[in-house]
Design an enzyme around this catalytic site. Structure first.
Site, mmCIF file in Angstrom:
data_model
loop_
_atom_site.group_PDB
_atom_site.id
_atom_site.type_symbol
_atom_site.label_atom_id
_atom_site.label_comp_id
_atom_site.label_asym_id
_atom_site.label_seq_id
_atom_site.Cartn_x
_atom_site.Cartn_y
_atom_site.Cartn_z
ATOM 1 N N ASP A 102 53.585 -34.460 -4.361
ATOM 2 C CA ASP A 102 54.680 -33.413 -5.491
ATOM 3 C C ASP A 102 54.937 -34.842 -6.563
ATOM 4 O O ASP A 102 55.316 -36.027 -5.900
ATOM 5 C CB ASP A 102 55.784 -33.601 -4.532
ATOM 6 C CG ASP A 102 55.213 -32.498 -3.365
ATOM 7 O OD1 ASP A 102 54.233 -32.576 -2.420
ATOM 8 O OD2 ASP A 102 55.907 -31.590 -2.851
ATOM 9 N N HIS B 278 48.145 -28.364 -1.155
ATOM 10 C CA HIS B 278 49.176 -28.676 -0.399
ATOM 11 C C HIS B 278 50.201 -28.851 0.235
ATOM 12 O O HIS B 278 50.773 -29.764 1.451
ATOM 13 C CB HIS B 278 50.611 -27.558 -1.224
ATOM 14 C CG HIS B 278 51.289 -28.163 -1.860
ATOM 15 N ND1 HIS B 278 51.314 -29.480 -2.503
ATOM 16 C CD2 HIS B 278 52.453 -27.582 -1.764
ATOM 17 C CE1 HIS B 278 53.015 -29.241 -2.615
ATOM 18 N NE2 HIS B 278 53.741 -27.914 -1.745
ATOM 19 N N ARG C 213 60.826 -23.883 7.701
ATOM 20 C CA ARG C 213 61.199 -23.396 6.235
ATOM 21 C C ARG C 213 60.694 -21.965 6.362
ATOM 22 O O ARG C 213 61.518 -21.016 5.008
ATOM 23 C CB ARG C 213 60.240 -23.623 5.706
ATOM 24 C CG ARG C 213 58.960 -24.915 5.542
ATOM 25 C CD ARG C 213 58.130 -25.381 4.601
ATOM 26 N NE ARG C 213 57.389 -26.470 4.335
ATOM 27 C CZ ARG C 213 58.273 -27.988 3.444
ATOM 28 N NH1 ARG C 213 58.410 -27.302 2.683
ATOM 29 N NH2 ARG C 213 57.724 -28.654 3.473
ATOM 30 N N ASP D 36 52.938 -29.004 -6.217
ATOM 31 C CA ASP D 36 54.102 -28.957 -7.298
ATOM 32 C C ASP D 36 54.503 -29.801 -7.969
ATOM 33 O O ASP D 36 55.646 -31.332 -7.789
ATOM 34 C CB ASP D 36 55.063 -29.295 -5.419
ATOM 35 C CG ASP D 36 55.084 -28.169 -4.702
ATOM 36 O OD1 ASP D 36 54.547 -27.100 -4.563
ATOM 37 O OD2 ASP D 36 55.579 -28.778 -4.160
ATOM 38 N N HIS E 205 56.859 -33.025 -8.830
ATOM 39 C CA HIS E 205 58.045 -32.150 -8.949
ATOM 40 C C HIS E 205 59.371 -32.494 -10.581
ATOM 41 O O HIS E 205 60.412 -32.885 -9.757
ATOM 42 C CB HIS E 205 59.422 -32.408 -7.395
ATOM 43 C CG HIS E 205 59.332 -31.550 -6.455
ATOM 44 N ND1 HIS E 205 58.691 -30.196 -6.872
ATOM 45 C CD2 HIS E 205 58.822 -31.653 -5.282
ATOM 46 C CE1 HIS E 205 58.654 -29.814 -5.919
ATOM 47 N NE2 HIS E 205 57.943 -29.966 -4.796
ATOM 48 N N HIS F 16 54.039 -31.900 0.156
ATOM 49 C CA HIS F 16 54.319 -31.086 0.831
ATOM 50 C C HIS F 16 56.208 -30.997 0.895
ATOM 51 O O HIS F 16 56.897 -30.921 0.949
ATOM 52 C CB HIS F 16 54.196 -29.449 1.310
ATOM 53 C CG HIS F 16 54.530 -28.198 1.263
ATOM 54 N ND1 HIS F 16 55.321 -27.511 0.619
ATOM 55 C CD2 HIS F 16 54.519 -26.930 2.942
ATOM 56 C CE1 HIS F 16 55.947 -27.094 1.286
ATOM 57 N NE2 HIS F 16 55.272 -26.959 2.467
ATOM 58 N N ASP G 264 59.714 -27.997 -10.336
ATOM 59 C CA ASP G 264 61.078 -27.527 -9.830
ATOM 60 C C ASP G 264 62.104 -28.743 -9.623
ATOM 61 O O ASP G 264 60.604 -29.752 -9.306
ATOM 62 C CB ASP G 264 60.601 -26.878 -8.641
ATOM 63 C CG ASP G 264 60.428 -25.185 -9.308
ATOM 64 O OD1 ASP G 264 60.912 -24.530 -10.598
ATOM 65 O OD2 ASP G 264 60.435 -24.487 -8.772
ATOM 66 N N ARG G 265 63.132 -28.344 -9.569
ATOM 67 C CA ARG G 265 63.723 -29.015 -8.797
ATOM 68 C C ARG G 265 64.279 -30.924 -10.281
ATOM 69 O O ARG G 265 65.854 -30.518 -10.655
ATOM 70 C CB ARG G 265 63.451 -30.571 -7.403
ATOM 71 C CG ARG G 265 63.206 -29.284 -6.138
ATOM 72 C CD ARG G 265 62.950 -29.303 -4.797
ATOM 73 N NE ARG G 265 62.630 -28.723 -3.882
ATOM 74 C CZ ARG G 265 63.751 -27.728 -3.122
ATOM 75 N NH1 ARG G 265 64.859 -28.145 -3.590
ATOM 76 N NH2 ARG G 265 63.221 -27.354 -2.063
ATOM 77 N N ASN H 21 53.357 -24.941 -3.733
ATOM 78 C CA ASN H 21 54.052 -23.777 -3.132
ATOM 79 C C ASN H 21 54.924 -23.674 -4.539
ATOM 80 O O ASN H 21 55.454 -22.418 -4.310
ATOM 81 C CB ASN H 21 54.728 -23.849 -2.102
ATOM 82 C CG ASN H 21 55.521 -25.135 -2.008
ATOM 83 O OD1 ASN H 21 55.619 -25.817 -2.265
ATOM 84 N ND2 ASN H 21 56.807 -24.409 -1.505
ATOM 85 N N HIS H 22 55.427 -24.814 -5.149
ATOM 86 C CA HIS H 22 55.675 -24.675 -6.871
ATOM 87 C C HIS H 22 55.175 -23.807 -7.567
ATOM 88 O O HIS H 22 56.085 -23.874 -8.777
ATOM 89 C CB HIS H 22 57.382 -25.445 -6.172
ATOM 90 C CG HIS H 22 58.055 -25.902 -5.459
ATOM 91 N ND1 HIS H 22 59.414 -25.410 -5.844
ATOM 92 C CD2 HIS H 22 58.312 -26.447 -4.085
ATOM 93 C CE1 HIS H 22 60.512 -25.528 -4.918
ATOM 94 N NE2 HIS H 22 59.661 -26.390 -3.980
#
Length: 276
Positions: free
Chosen positions: A17, A127, A177, A46, A19, A204, A49-50, A78-79
């Protein structure tokens, strides 16, 4: 599933990730060399995001994919999905920096990303992780039609590939989650043996040292966003794989970035405006 080998004189670097942490992405390239035809990279989902430079990360990765289509690889995370992008900032960032149309183009492109990469028929890189059914094989992954199912949904192989996590206990358990599930070392062992794999490499999850080797060496987590969300204090890491298919791990620390906080473009933070 993309299937690649590492040729003589080449290296494949697997990153987890990122991110939206653009300046830490640049640190990876500084430490490990820029992508090239011999210095191959695989980014394991990923990208967005964030962190508040997700568009810069995504555009940089896409540009390298166009430049080196045979030595630069991207897996979906997943993002790279619409619902996560709405919640964790990427949609808002696209709207603030560009237009809604740019987000829709990214959304369309995310749904076309591969879900896994098989390196040298030895390492499956995806991922999230493994499956709720031991009968799932590499051939089942090959047969998935990602273009017919744009978003991963709440069940099925695509969702599990993007969302599941390892656990230390045998068997399978509920996910912390609320999506997917957790799989134990026995699940990993059976999957690797049935598919003649040395290990599964996934991302992840934050790991304080940037990576972790679990499940008797058969499940490896790599996470490449150091000091995640400016709060976690973790290292980032990446994995080099040469023609001998030995794994070399490199840890790295976060680098300074401009004073824009993570999640600056998330809906609850921007209320329709750009951050100050």
């Amino acid at each position: 599933m993309v299937e690649v080998d590492v040729e003589e004189g080449h290296t494949m670097t697997v990153c987890g990730d990122t991110h939206g942490q653009f300046f830490d992405l640049m640190e990876i390239f500084r430490l490990n060399g820029a992508p090239s035809e011999t210095n191959a990279y695989l980014f394991n989902g990923d990208f967005v995001d964030r962190g508040s430079w997700s568009t810069e990360v995504a555009l940089t990765l896409y540009a390298y994919k166009w430049l080196y289509p045979n030595s630069f690889f991207l897996n979906r995370g997943n993002h790279e999905t619409d619902d996560m992008n709405r919640m964790y900032g990427f949609e808002g960032e696209c709207r603030a920096k560009y237009t809604e149309r740019v987000f829709k183009l990214f959304s369309e492109s995310f749904s076309a990303l591969p879900l896994a990469t098989l390196i040298g028929k030895k390492f499956l890189v995806l991922h999230g992780g493994l499956f709720s059914d031991d009968a799932v094989s590499l051939n089942d992954i090959r047969k998935l039609n990602r273009h017919k199912q744009r978003q991963p949904g709440q069940s099925g192989l695509m969702m599990e590939m993007l969302w599941t996590d390892p656990q230390p206990n045998p068997g399978r358990g509920p996910s912390k989650r609320g999506v997917g599930m957790q799989f134990g070392p026995d699940v990993t062992k059976r999957f690797c043996e049935a598919n003649k794999l040395e290990a599964v490499i996934r991302s992840h999850e934050v790991r304080m040292e940037g990576y972790e080797v679990e499940h008797d060496g058969r499940c490896i987590t790599v996470f490449s966003a150091p000091h995640y969300c400016d709060s976690t204090g973790n290292k980032g890491a990446f994995i080099n794989i040469g023609p001998d298919y030995k794994l070399k791990y490199t840890k790295f620390a976060a680098v300074p970035h401009p004073n824009i906080k993570p999640m600056a473009y998330a809906a609850r933070n921007i209320m329709g405006t750009k951050p100050g």
